[in-house]
Scaffold this active site. Sequence first.
Site, PDB file in Angstrom:
ATOM      1  N   LYS A   1       2.567  -1.714  12.213  1.00  0.00           N
ATOM      2  CA  LYS A   1       3.625  -0.789  12.971  1.00  0.00           C
ATOM      3  C   LYS A   1       3.952   0.341  12.380  1.00  0.00           C
ATOM      4  CE  LYS A   1       6.833  -3.128  14.913  1.00  0.00           C
ATOM      5  NZ  LYS A   1       8.161  -3.734  15.155  1.00  0.00           N
TER       6      LYS A   1
ATOM      7  N   HIS B   1       0.686  -1.115   0.019  1.00  0.00           N
ATOM      8  CA  HIS B   1       0.113   0.188  -0.016  1.00  0.00           C
ATOM      9  C   HIS B   1       0.717   1.247   0.123  1.00  0.00           C
ATOM     10  CE1 HIS B   1       0.611   0.121   4.173  1.00  0.00           C
ATOM     11  NE2 HIS B   1       0.520   1.092   4.481  1.00  0.00           N
TER      12      HIS B   1
ATOM     13  N   ASN C   1      20.316  -5.795  22.434  1.00  0.00           N
ATOM     14  CA  ASN C   1      20.322  -4.398  22.217  1.00  0.00           C
ATOM     15  C   ASN C   1      19.079  -3.697  22.643  1.00  0.00           C
ATOM     16  OD1 ASN C   1      21.041  -1.864  20.726  1.00  0.00           O
ATOM     17  ND2 ASN C   1      19.282  -2.355  19.394  1.00  0.00           N
TER      18      ASN C   1
ATOM     19  N   SER D   1      14.873   4.353  11.510  1.00  0.00           N
ATOM     20  CA  SER D   1      15.098   3.869  10.300  1.00  0.00           C
ATOM     21  C   SER D   1      14.750   4.545   9.052  1.00  0.00           C
ATOM     22  CB  SER D   1      14.699   2.336   9.919  1.00  0.00           C
ATOM     23  OG  SER D   1      15.567   1.451  10.844  1.00  0.00           O
TER      24      SER D   1
ATOM     25  N   LYS E   1       9.335  -2.539   4.063  1.00  0.00           N
ATOM     26  CA  LYS E   1      10.560  -2.271   5.332  1.00  0.00           C
ATOM     27  C   LYS E   1      10.452  -3.266   6.191  1.00  0.00           C
ATOM     28  CE  LYS E   1      13.880   0.550   7.057  1.00  0.00           C
ATOM     29  NZ  LYS E   1      14.341  -0.743   7.381  1.00  0.00           N
TER      30      LYS E   1
ATOM     31  N   LYS F   1       9.627  -8.387   6.154  1.00  0.00           N
ATOM     32  CA  LYS F   1      10.609  -9.058   7.048  1.00  0.00           C
ATOM     33  C   LYS F   1      11.583 -10.080   6.152  1.00  0.00           C
ATOM     34  CE  LYS F   1      11.316  -8.768  11.442  1.00  0.00           C
ATOM     35  NZ  LYS F   1      11.369  -7.398  12.115  1.00  0.00           N
TER      36      LYS F   1
END
Length: 474
Positions: free
Chosen positions: A96, A67, A235, A365, A72, A108
């Site tokens: 997210k 969309h 992290n 990011s 990412k 992913k």
Amino acid sequence: MSDIANTSFFNDVCAFFDHAAQFTKHPAGLLDQIKACNSVYRFRFPIRRGNGSVEVIDAWRVEHSHHMSPTKGGIRYSEMVNEDEVMALAALMTYKCAIVNVPFGGAKGGIKINTRNYNIGELENITRRFTVELVKKNFIGPAIDVPAPDYGSGEREMSWIADTYYTMNPGQLDAMGCVTGKPIALHGIQGRREATGRGVAIAIRECVGVAEDMKELGLTPGIEGKRVIVQGLGNVGYHTTKFLSELGAVIVGLCEYEGAIYNSNGLNLEEVVSHRKDTGSILGFKGAEKEFKNSSMGLEQECDILVPAALENQITSANIGHIKAKIIAEAANGPTSPEAAAAFTERGGIIIPDMYCNAGGVTVSYFEWLKNLSHVAFGRMDKRYEENANLNLVTMVEKMTGVSLSQEQRSLVVKGASELELVNSGLEDTMVRSYHEIREIKMNNPKIVDLRTAAFVGAIEKVAVSYMNMGIWP
């Protein structure tokens, strides 16, 4: 994520989606399009080990939603990774990004290896070959699909990906935008490494800052003095713990795969980390009142806030009854099963959902991607101008009032924003706005009883608008 071994993680995400979708008014076909994974690429490739043997590696890249472009999402290096998990994580990335208003579709990746079993040269070979396979199928590029670090990967792997992509696309001006989470020296951005943990801490701060909600939990508003247990010292877990401590929270418990430690008066993070470096374990730490060889026991100790920052499926119907926390902040992806989440909500607890709580990483990011496309660091163009303008203002005010500032005061007022300060400011604004947007959805619909459903409703609405703007649905 599920309580049943054979149940699908992706199906669990879809179950959360379906529950939230009933609070929207979109047609079934549009909802099916939003929910489905658009592209699933499974591939295998051989690599030569250092001993001369050849090993075949399984890998995946899933683009959940187109969309918005690019898509990412991180690349997970784990021997437990599988297609279902990558699909689920890609879907969560779509929602997210929508929640925090980052203009990406969700994706992913996964490479099925245990990184401990390979030397650096072999890991580099695997990463570069993985990148080549993505390039061959047009599954990577600054305007197509932009990977990032995830469990088992970091700046080193991202630099290998960037270099491989650029090698295969010589002369492409925006090539470094093909991946984020890169080292600063390779066009990364200040603050990316700690971004997810910082975002989790901000999310928790916003949650406990709402007096009305804290009153229902029997807690005082504010982060100061809140007792926190964190699972995972990677992290995300490390930086979450660090920033929560700086905000005034008391870290009473830390859990790792080798066990857990607890002290009702608080644990010193840096001392625990130093002990673990020296001994290879958090167990045996002299500052602990209790320790547990079974790490899951650490989740069940007295605290106000529990932060699972490891892997999915950590809180299930098997242990939710023993969880004493009143707030669960999902720093990891999918740490709470649907059954456990429902039980926790029914007893009045608050879950800060993963797809909002750990969105700090994709937010920064996004800033790194923008930096790569603009080819200039944030603050470079205006930092000096801002400082000169501030200095002129201070000088004028001093002359008009007759009051002189000290050098320390002058430096504080005059200082222009650095890249790190701008990144942290943008991250904080994103997390603050998004939390209250989610909460407002919940408060405006009495039938929505939890923040996760509210977050899904908000995400569905935003993605649906994007699809409708394409002209596919009237």
